[in-house]
Design an enzyme around this catalytic site. Structure first.
Site, PDB file in Angstrom:
ATOM      1  N   TYR A  42       0.686  -1.100  -0.028  1.00 19.17           N
ATOM      2  CA  TYR A  42      -0.131   0.104  -0.151  1.00 19.17           C
ATOM      3  C   TYR A  42       0.893   1.496   0.101  1.00 19.17           C
ATOM      4  O   TYR A  42       0.553   2.228  -0.483  1.00 19.17           O
ATOM      5  CB  TYR A  42      -0.829   0.103   1.315  1.00 19.17           C
TER       6      TYR A  42
ATOM      7  N   LYS B 244       3.024 -15.445   2.403  1.00 21.70           N
ATOM      8  CA  LYS B 244       3.492 -16.213   0.997  1.00 21.70           C
ATOM      9  C   LYS B 244       4.920 -16.504   0.929  1.00 21.70           C
ATOM     10  O   LYS B 244       5.498 -15.787  -0.001  1.00 21.70           O
ATOM     11  CB  LYS B 244       2.729 -15.258  -0.129  1.00 21.70           C
TER      12      LYS B 244
ATOM     13  N   ASP C 125      -3.038 -18.305   0.185  1.00 24.65           N
ATOM     14  CA  ASP C 125      -3.989 -19.035  -0.611  1.00 24.65           C
ATOM     15  C   ASP C 125      -4.736 -19.899   0.222  1.00 24.65           C
ATOM     16  O   ASP C 125      -5.729 -20.244   0.054  1.00 24.65           O
ATOM     17  CB  ASP C 125      -3.451 -19.424  -1.852  1.00 24.65           C
TER      18      ASP C 125
ATOM     19  N   ASP D  60      -6.326  -6.966   4.104  1.00 22.34           N
ATOM     20  CA  ASP D  60      -7.670  -6.348   3.452  1.00 22.34           C
ATOM     21  C   ASP D  60      -8.474  -7.558   2.858  1.00 22.34           C
ATOM     22  O   ASP D  60      -9.600  -7.552   3.039  1.00 22.34           O
ATOM     23  CB  ASP D  60      -7.014  -5.548   2.470  1.00 22.34           C
TER      24      ASP D  60
ATOM     25  N   ASP E 103     -12.127  -9.210   4.715  1.00 21.06           N
ATOM     26  CA  ASP E 103     -13.491  -9.233   3.989  1.00 21.06           C
ATOM     27  C   ASP E 103     -14.051 -10.464   3.838  1.00 21.06           C
ATOM     28  O   ASP E 103     -15.254 -10.719   4.072  1.00 21.06           O
ATOM     29  CB  ASP E 103     -13.458  -8.395   2.387  1.00 21.06           C
TER      30      ASP E 103
HETATM   31  C1  IPM Z   1     -10.413  -1.546   4.197  1.00 22.72           C
HETATM   32  C2  IPM Z   1     -10.564  -0.796   3.072  1.00 22.72           C
HETATM   33  C3  IPM Z   1      -9.390   0.209   2.584  1.00 22.72           C
HETATM   34  C4  IPM Z   1      -8.368  -0.692   2.525  1.00 22.72           C
HETATM   35  C5  IPM Z   1      -9.916   0.879   1.101  1.00 22.72           C
HETATM   36  C6  IPM Z   1     -10.983   1.764   1.236  1.00 22.72           C
HETATM   37  C7  IPM Z   1      -8.516   1.839   0.893  1.00 22.72           C
HETATM   38  O1  IPM Z   1     -10.752  -1.652   1.845  1.00 22.72           O
HETATM   39  O2  IPM Z   1     -10.245  -0.663   4.978  1.00 22.72           O
HETATM   40  O3  IPM Z   1     -10.296  -2.553   4.258  1.00 22.72           O
HETATM   41  O4  IPM Z   1      -7.918  -1.466   1.256  1.00 22.72           O
HETATM   42  O5  IPM Z   1      -7.650  -0.618   3.426  1.00 22.72           O
HETATM   43 MG    MG Z   2     -10.903  -3.740   2.446  1.00 22.13          MG
END
Ligand code: IPM
Ligand code: MG
Length: 377
Positions: free
Chosen positions: A154, A205, A238, A262, A266
């Site tokens: 990032y 990884k 993975d 990240d 999710d």
């Molecule tokens: C998160 C979001 C952010 C990230 C984006 C919005 C930049 O997806 O906080 O997980 O990738 O960190």
């Molecule tokens: Mg995210």
């Protein structure tokens, strides 16, 4: 604008900056502040909170997603309670100016918010919401994802797009980690695991990436040095993505680098049924005026533009984020648990906002907030 809640001068004061943002952010924040205020009356603390623009509303009112006045207010506070940013109105802006990227990433950098804690909790009452098979999640899910938040691909340099001599475009992102960055996130994972079931799975990884080879070595050394009672395992990312849907409760604490975290967080969010229930904490290196980590606390769910302004949003993730704020940035464990229990009891009593209803009656944002307030101990 500074709002002081509460009326007794001998009360403890907790000072944080409120950044409601866009979409459902303002409405769930209002409910969340009401919950904090009600808790303050019961537990004798006062809320000092000022509200500032961030994200799309920042662009509209100040020409930037993170106005200097907002940043200045955050610097003066002990923590940030964040709503959510972004929405269709700002989607056509260049990527670098989009509310999410232009507000969240600079905030993370400015306050060195290197440790992102994303608790994946699925209450057994809501097990049917998970896309996983019911027998897999019958007893719920309880996994904590610890994501490194200010390093890796990032933020690594060089990061650029150039036109090559042959006319092709070439883009570069750089994945980079230093020992110290890995040590400090490993320490957060160890501290978290010690308060849970004492198990850490470090995700990398290392069969391909140099940064992951270093990651694995430093995590192993750090855990051994800090707490030899922790059970540490390593897993390729993975495989971890697969294991998380196969058997999520094999994990207790999962620690990983920025981009893997990240993605995996999710995945954890969706197997826990609804984004409307997921809180998160981003802790920084700087200590606040109380000696606790400065932190930014936000729900994971986003701005939900389709239901914004209708009073339908689930306030639980925002309220649970406030609980994390009390725990980590103000050292108020009892108050934090009181909120968490009240949310759980509200769900247990059968109340559901639209996102977590499976048929049956639903309640709105305010009603859910009131139910939580009624159940505060
Ligand atoms: C998160 C979001 C952010 C990230 C984006 C919005 C930049 O997806 O906080 O997980 O990738 O960190
Ligand atoms: Mg995210």
């Amino acid at each position: 604008m500074r709002i002081a809640y509460g009326c007794f001068s001998f009360m403890n004061k907790i000072h944080f900056t409120t950044l409601p943002g866009d979409g459902i952010g303002p409405e769930v924040m209002t409910v969340c502040l009401n919950v904090l205020k009600a808790l303050g009356e019961r537990k004798n603390f006062e809320i000092l909170s000022s509200s500032h623009d961030v994200g799309g509303i920042g662009i509209d009112n100040h020409g930037t997603a993170l106005p200097e006045s907002t940043l200045e207010a955050c610097r003066k506070a002990d923590a940030i309670l964040f709503g959510s940013v972004g929405g269709p109105r700002w989607e056509n802006l260049p990527p670098k100016e989009q509310p999410e990227r232009a507000a969240l990433l600079p905030l993370r950098k400015e306050f060195e918010l290197f440790a992102n804690l994303r608790p994946g909790n699925l209450y057994s009452e809501l097990a049917d919401l998970s896309p996983l098979r019911s027998e897999t999640v019958a007893r719920g899910i309880d996994v904590l994802c610890v994501r490194e938040l200010t390093g890796g691909i990032y933020f690594g340099q060089p990061k650029s797009t150039q036109v090559l001599e042959n006319g092709e475009e070439q883009a570069i992102d750089t994945m980079v980690y230093r020992t110290g960055e890995i040590e400090r996130i490993a320490e957060i994972a160890v501290r978290a695991a010690a308060l849970r079931n004492g198990r850490i799975c470090s995700v990398d990884k290392a069969n391909v990436l140099e940064t992951s080879v270093l990651w694995r070595k430093i995590v192993s050394q750090s855990v051994a040095r800090l707490d030899s009672s922790i059970e540490l395992s390593h897993m390729y990312v993975d495989n971890a993505a697969m294991q998380l849907v196969r058997d999520p409760n094999q994990f207790d604490v999962m620690v990983t680098e920025n981009m893997f975290g990240d993605i995996l967080s999710d995945e954890l969010a969706v197997i826990c049924g609804s984004l409307g229930m997921l809180a998160s904490a981003s802790l920084g290196t700087p200590k606040n005026s109380l000696g606790f980590p400065f932190g930014l606390y936000e729900p994971a769910g986003g701005t939900a533009p389709d239901i914004a302004g209708k009073g339908l949003a689930n306030p639980c993730a925002q309220v649970l984020s406030a609980a994390l704020m009390l725990r980590y940035s103000f050292g108020m464990e009892e108050a934090a648990s009181s909120i968490e229990n009240a949310v759980k009891e509200s769900i247990r009593s059968g109340l559901r906002t639209g996102d977590i209803a499976q048929g049956g009656n639903t309640v709105g944002t305010e009603e859910m907030g009131q139910a939580i307030i009624d159940r505060l101990s």
